[in-house]
Every structure is written in structure tokens, then in C-alpha cells.
Design a protein around this motif. Structure first.
Motif, PDB file in Angstrom:
ATOM      1  N   HIS A 223      49.591  35.123  31.506  1.00 14.86           N
ATOM      2  CA  HIS A 223      50.774  33.931  32.027  1.00 14.86           C
ATOM      3  C   HIS A 223      50.970  34.765  33.207  1.00 14.86           C
ATOM      4  N   GLU A 224      50.351  35.737  33.674  1.00 11.03           N
ATOM      5  CA  GLU A 224      51.106  35.619  35.450  1.00 11.03           C
ATOM      6  C   GLU A 224      49.671  34.904  36.262  1.00 11.03           C
ATOM      7  N   ASN A 225      49.996  34.074  37.296  1.00  9.42           N
ATOM      8  CA  ASN A 225      48.975  33.642  38.005  1.00  9.42           C
ATOM      9  C   ASN A 225      49.335  34.486  39.600  1.00  9.42           C
ATOM     10  N   TYR A 226      47.697  34.310  40.211  1.00 12.37           N
ATOM     11  CA  TYR A 226      47.218  35.499  41.233  1.00 12.37           C
ATOM     12  C   TYR A 226      48.625  35.689  42.669  1.00 12.37           C
ATOM     13  N   ASP A 227      49.009  33.838  42.188  1.00  9.40           N
ATOM     14  CA  ASP A 227      49.383  33.758  43.592  1.00  9.40           C
ATOM     15  C   ASP A 227      51.161  33.858  43.391  1.00  9.40           C
TER      16      ASP A 227
ATOM     17  N   ARG B 195      43.607  35.762  31.725  1.00  7.98           N
ATOM     18  CA  ARG B 195      43.976  34.501  32.585  1.00  7.98           C
ATOM     19  C   ARG B 195      42.607  33.421  32.669  1.00  7.98           C
ATOM     20  N   VAL B 196      42.111  33.441  33.569  1.00  7.37           N
ATOM     21  CA  VAL B 196      40.531  32.677  33.347  1.00  7.37           C
ATOM     22  C   VAL B 196      40.131  31.617  32.059  1.00  7.37           C
ATOM     23  N   CYS B 197      39.946  32.906  31.444  1.00  7.71           N
ATOM     24  CA  CYS B 197      39.155  32.935  29.957  1.00  7.71           C
ATOM     25  C   CYS B 197      40.355  31.752  28.953  1.00  7.71           C
ATOM     26  N   ASP B 198      41.518  32.400  28.884  1.00  8.66           N
ATOM     27  CA  ASP B 198      42.602  31.218  28.851  1.00  8.66           C
ATOM     28  C   ASP B 198      42.548  30.031  28.895  1.00  8.66           C
ATOM     29  N   VAL B 199      43.023  29.720  29.925  1.00  6.92           N
ATOM     30  CA  VAL B 199      42.856  28.844  31.063  1.00  6.92           C
ATOM     31  C   VAL B 199      41.576  27.316  30.136  1.00  6.92           C
TER      32      VAL B 199
ATOM     33  N   VAL C  38      42.965  26.705  41.470  1.00  7.10           N
ATOM     34  CA  VAL C  38      42.224  28.475  41.742  1.00  7.10           C
ATOM     35  C   VAL C  38      43.229  29.479  42.821  1.00  7.10           C
ATOM     36  N   LYS C  39      44.560  28.977  43.079  1.00 10.01           N
ATOM     37  CA  LYS C  39      45.117  30.107  43.642  1.00 10.01           C
ATOM     38  C   LYS C  39      45.959  31.183  42.057  1.00 10.01           C
ATOM     39  N   ASN C  40      46.255  30.071  41.003  1.00  9.31           N
ATOM     40  CA  ASN C  40      46.642  31.609  39.753  1.00  9.31           C
ATOM     41  C   ASN C  40      45.826  32.621  39.959  1.00  9.31           C
TER      42      ASN C  40
END
Length: 202
Positions: free
Chosen positions: A107-111, A132-136, A163-165
Motif C-alpha cells: 500500500h505504499e505509493n510511488y509519491d 500496488r497496481v494489480c491490487d487497485v 498515476v502519481k501513486n
């Protein structure tokens, strides 16, 4: 499960969690392949995807049997503990460091705006960035008690808005994967049903 929670609601929620895990697992495996990862790395992504939300078992009272779209702030604090609770749980078993770190940080975001550690960029393990991407996407394209599933195009549009995530390299690989027609059935909505009896809950 509380005494007031109908068993059928609990079954629906457990079924949903298992099917969600299957979809995330399949997606993560193929995104790993698209990124050129080794087979053993893709396999570990699949394992992590299957059990990434196992920590929710420890906060099930705040999740299962609920059919509204909001949680109180105090409840959300507990729900946000599920990555660390999952990490702690799986540390007791024979999972690799890559699998349990992927679960801890999914659940960490890239930003840097995610949780539990507010990691950003390459501080986040690659497996967690993929999950993160697949879960969302798996969540957006599944029915929820409070909303219908978004179709694939609408889900991707929503993800682009945030997409910042995401790690953009991972996000682009993910988009290539979901548009591969021969793979479409790999993350179609699963039809697995879970049957729980009163005896199981004792």
C-alpha cells in the motif's frame, strides 16, 4: 465475526477476498513476466498476490459483514494495519523475504503518500510496486457492496488520474498485459464460492 453478522454476509466477504487474491496473483505474475523478471521472481509475485491481504483476518471485525462504503477514522487506523499484520503473520512461516516485504509495502505509493512507512520511488520493493497496481485494478473491476464494478477502460482511466501513486514503468507494463487478449481470462472475475458453516466458526 460478531453475533449479529449474518453468516451469508461473512461467506460473501470471504469469497470476495479469495477471488480478489486470485486475480491479483495472476495479474502480478504476468506483469512480472512483461517486465522481464525471472520465473522464480514471477512465482513469488503470484504467491504474494494470493496472500497480500491476509492481515485483514486480524481486523476482520472492522471489515467483514459491513455493507457500507465508509469506515470511521478510528476504524480506518486499524484497517491500515493489515499490511504489517500480514507481514508479522507470514514471518512465522516459510515465506521468502521478497514475499513478505512485498506484502508489507503493497500500500505504499510511488509519491510517498502510502502506508505503513511512507516510502517513495525505488525505496519501495519492486514486488510491492507491482502488487500496488494489480491490487487497485482488481479492486476497481470487482463489485463491492456499495458500488458496481468499473469496466476495464474506466478502471484504467481512474488509475491514470492517480498515476502519481504508481511506478510508471510498472504501470505501462500492466497496461500491456491487460490488453493481451489471450490472457484476458486470467483475471476475469472468479466464480469460486466459499461455504462456511456455524461449526467452522466455533
Amino acid at each position: 465475526m460478531s453475533e449479529t453478522t449474518p453468516l451469508s454476509f461473512f461467506e460473501e466477504d470471504v469469497t470476495e477476498e479469495i477471488n480478489h487474491g486470485i486475480r491479483v496473483s495472476n495479474l502480478a505474475y504476468y506483469v512480472g513476466k512483461e517486465l522481464g523478471l525471472y520465473e522464480n521472481q514471477c512465482y513469488e509475485l503470484a504467491v504474494a498476490g494470493m496472500v497480500h491481504d491476509i492481515g485483514k483476518l486480524c481486523v476482520s471485525g472492522y471489515l467483514y459483514g459491513r455493507h457500507e462504503d465508509t469506515l470511521k477514522i478510528e476504524e480506518m487506523k486499524y484497517v491500515r494495519m493489515h499490511p504489517r499484520l500480514g507481514y508479522d503473520l507470514l514471518m512465522r512461516y516459510d515465506f521468502s523475504d521478497d514475499v513478505i516485504e512485498t506484502i508489507l509495502y503493497h500500500h505504499e505509493n510511488y509519491d510517498g503518500s502510502g502506508y505503513p512507512e511512507n516510502l517513495s520511488g525505488d525505496q519501495i520493493p519492486l514486488g510491492a510496486r507491482i502488487l500496488r497496481v494489480c491490487d487497485v485494478y482488481a479492486a476497481l473491476t470487482s463489485d463491492r457492496p456499495y458500488r458496481r464494478a468499473f469496466d476495464a477502460d474506466a478502471a484504467v482511466e481512474l488509475m491514470i488520474d492517480e498515476v502519481k501513486n504508481f511506478d510508471i514503468k510498472v504501470f505501462l507494463a500492466f497496461q500491456r498485459v491487460i490488453h493481451e487478449e489471450q490472457l484476458a481470462d486470467k483475471w476475469a472475475i472468479q466464480r469460486l464460492k466459499v461455504r462456511i458453516t456455524e461449526e467452522d466458526m466455533k
